[in-house]
Design an enzyme around this catalytic site. Structure first.
Site, short mmCIF file in Angstrom:
data_model
loop_
_atom_site.label_atom_id
_atom_site.label_comp_id
_atom_site.label_asym_id
_atom_site.label_seq_id
_atom_site.Cartn_x
_atom_site.Cartn_y
_atom_site.Cartn_z
N SER B 57 0.78 -1.18 -0.03
CA SER B 57 0.01 -0.23 0.16
C SER B 57 0.93 1.23 0.03
CB SER B 57 -0.80 -0.12 1.26
OG SER B 57 -1.86 -1.08 0.99
N GLY B 58 0.34 2.20 -0.24
CA GLY B 58 1.00 3.43 -0.28
C GLY B 58 1.18 4.10 -1.81
N HIS B 59 0.71 3.21 -2.57
CA HIS B 59 0.82 3.90 -3.97
C HIS B 59 -0.45 4.06 -4.72
CE1 HIS B 59 4.81 1.97 -3.59
NE2 HIS B 59 4.07 0.72 -3.56
N LYS B 107 4.69 -6.32 -10.24
CA LYS B 107 5.72 -5.54 -10.31
C LYS B 107 6.97 -5.97 -9.66
CE LYS B 107 4.05 -1.87 -7.80
NZ LYS B 107 2.85 -2.69 -7.06
N ASP B 112 7.57 -8.96 -3.77
CA ASP B 112 6.39 -9.23 -4.48
C ASP B 112 6.41 -10.47 -5.24
OD1 ASP B 112 5.11 -7.01 -3.48
OD2 ASP B 112 5.15 -5.77 -5.42
N HIS B 220 9.19 3.74 -3.46
CA HIS B 220 9.15 3.46 -2.06
C HIS B 220 9.89 4.33 -1.24
CE1 HIS B 220 8.19 -0.28 -4.07
NE2 HIS B 220 7.16 -0.40 -3.18
#
Lengths: 207, 332
Positions: B57-59, B107, B112, B220
């Site tokens: 998260s954060g994107h 990605k 990931d 990031h």
């Protein structure tokens, strides 16, 4: 009968959880020297989940390992968590539906386990990772199976091999894993993942 | 508590945002709490290839904002900047599989890739094809056995094209092959004017010296590959666009998709001006813009800055791009 029945496997897993709990400070300290210092707490978080999942009367020889595997795969703990999850998964699959772990079955599980970790983590022996303890333990179990060594004794040999492998990481400059970012700064301390593997095999001995 | 953020408990922020997304979409999607994933809840066409993505998260709006008709069937969010777990991905994969298989759009980040790979292995009989997105030119080093280029804004185009193809009824390998064609023909370059600040913290993830721009950043909050002096927007945009166009080997007569992407707190006014400059640079090369996205789609929390993505376009891909889409963050 020297094979490990489901209750004996459960006791092994419980001893492993307790032992990691006891050593969390030590593992955290090791990880501070080579990584970001969250290894110990990540282990404890996953193992606390595992403990909650353990059935007091496991259905088969793989059941307790299955709880361990799922707990590690459910907990997002860097790359070591998922890799431990896949390592324990091979022990779970080997024991699935079976009444007990023979030395041969343990050897299969350990061989498949280290193969999964090497493949997924792209790590080889000598890269200063958990593989440095997993691989010699798997070799020791394979040799024990060939010589018809009983399971309990075979696991002692695996524990010795895993510990020696873990100790050897103290003098390795990392090429893989988190410690590869700090290079020589981690020298003198063993890799915490490899130490955890040694603790796992050492926990098999309940005496 | 830092006064510059709307945060209750930083640990709860991701869950609260997912709950808000679900409420705001009024039944078009559902947030599965445990394991956590966001899934389409509209009248999804049956017997369709599933398209699934996920990541830290954060994107936002990536990836959950692209769940809906014509794009993703589900998205799996991790904690801020942390991969989702293999168990989350496995559960979402099972939920979107109609028996025609599932495409994983991933990605290229170590965590990931590892968790999606494990999820594919433990998902048993479900047929899975993985499309790896690795468009970040700043990390294009030839280190043997290294992690390779990171995945950034091109992932939006990959999700759009795969989603459209799946919606048309294409089979698993066709959807995956199209996704790989987009990813393989995409390059991105990014710069930061200010680093991002994690939820609940008051200090940015790195400090930029006065008068400096961080060039070649990822998503990031990490440092870029070098610092360059502050310059007018047109010069900075050229510094992003030219190496991307060169790397793709674009020449007269080529057509591209353009994504001018804000990294979190760069205003649309600036992004539109940046897009204008990208079109001028492409014009000068004789390259036409087939389609474009200008806005904040793949962000790094509140980082200030932008990225420029160019993707070789062809008639088939443009057709798929133009297919209707209805998601929280992309609709036409």
């Amino acid at each position: 009968m020297n094979d490990l029945e489901p209750q004996a496997v459960l006791s092994w897993v419980e001893r492993f959880i307790a032992r990691i709990d006891d050593r969390v400070q030590e593992l955290t300290e090791l990880d501070r020297r080579s990584g970001d210092g969250d290894f110990g707490t990540n282990m404890v978080t996953a193992l606390t989940r595992a403990k909650a999942k353990l059935s007091p009367s496991p259905a088969d020889a793989g059941a307790a390992f299955s709880s361990l595997s799922t707990a590690f795969l459910e907990h997002s703990g860097g790359t070591s968590g998922p890799l431990f999850g896949m390592w324990f998964r091979e022990f779970a699959l080997a024991g699935q539906g079976g009444p007990a772990f023979s030395t041969a079955l343990l050897a299969d599980a350990a061989r498949n386990g280290v193969a999964a970790v090497r493949r997924l983590g792209s790590a080889s022996v000598g890269d200063r990772t958990m593989v440095d303890a997993m691989a010699p333990a798997a070799d020791a179990l394979a040799e024990a199976a060939e010589n018809d060594v009983p399971a309990v004794r075979a696991l002692r040999l695996a524990a010795e091999a895993a510990r020696a492998g873990a100790d050897s990481t103290s003098s390795i400059i990392a090429r893989r894993g988190r410690a590869s970012y700090v290079g020589e700064a981690a020298l003198g301390a063993p890799d915490p993942g490899a130490v955890a593997v040694a603790l796992f095999f050492e926990s098999a001995d309940g005496s | 508590m830092a006064a510059h953020q709307l945060v209750n408990d930083p640990q709860e922020l991701v869950g609260e945002a997912l709950e808000g997304l679900e409420l705001s979409q009024r039944g078009r999607l559902r947030w599965n709490r445990d394991p956590s994933f966001v899934i389409r809840a509209d009248d999804r066409r049956p017997y369709k290839v599933g398209v699934l993505s996920g990541g830290g998260s954060g994107h936002e709006p990536l990836h959950t904002g692209f769940v809906g008709y014509g794009m993703l069937d589900a998205a799996v969010p991790g904690a801020v900047f942390a991969s989702p777990t293999a168990i989350q991905i496995q559960a979402a994969t099972e939920a979107v599989d109609d028996g025609r298989g599932v495409v994983h759009v991933v990605k290229n980040y170590t965590g990931d890739v590892l968790n999606f790979t494990i999820a594919a292995e433990i998902s048993g009989d479900i047929r899975i094809e993985t499309v790896l997105v690795d468009d970040d030119l700043a990390t294009d080093t030839s280190v043997e056995g290294g992690p390779g280029r990171r995945g950034t804004a091109a992932v939006v185009a990959v999700e759009k094209i795969c989603g459209a193809a799946a919606e048309r009824g294409a089979d698993l390998s066709t959807v995956a092959t199209l996704g790989r064609r987009v990813a393989g023909n995409a390059r991105t370059m990014s710069l930061a004017l200010r680093a991002c600040t994690h939820p609940g913290q008051s200090v940015p993830s790195f400090d930029l010296e006065a008068g400096q721009v961080e060039f070649g950043v990822g998503i990031h909050g990490e440092r870029g590959v070098r610092q360059i002096p502050v310059a007018p927007a047109d010069e900075l945009v050229a510094a992003l666009t030219e190496p991307v166009a060169d790397d793709l080997g674009l020449s007269r007569g080529d057509a591209v998709f353009v994504i001018v992407n804000g990294l979190g707190s760069t205003h649309q006014l600036e992004l539109l001006a940046a897009y204008r400059q990208v079109t001028r640079l492409l014009d000068a090369r004789g390259v036409t813009v087939a389609r474009q996205l200008v806005g904040s789609y793949v962000t790094a929390l509140d980082m200030a800055g932008c990225s420029v993505t160019l993707i070789r376009a062809d008639e088939e891909l443009v057709g798929l791009w133009d297919d209707p889409v209805r998601t929280a963050a992309l609709t036409w």
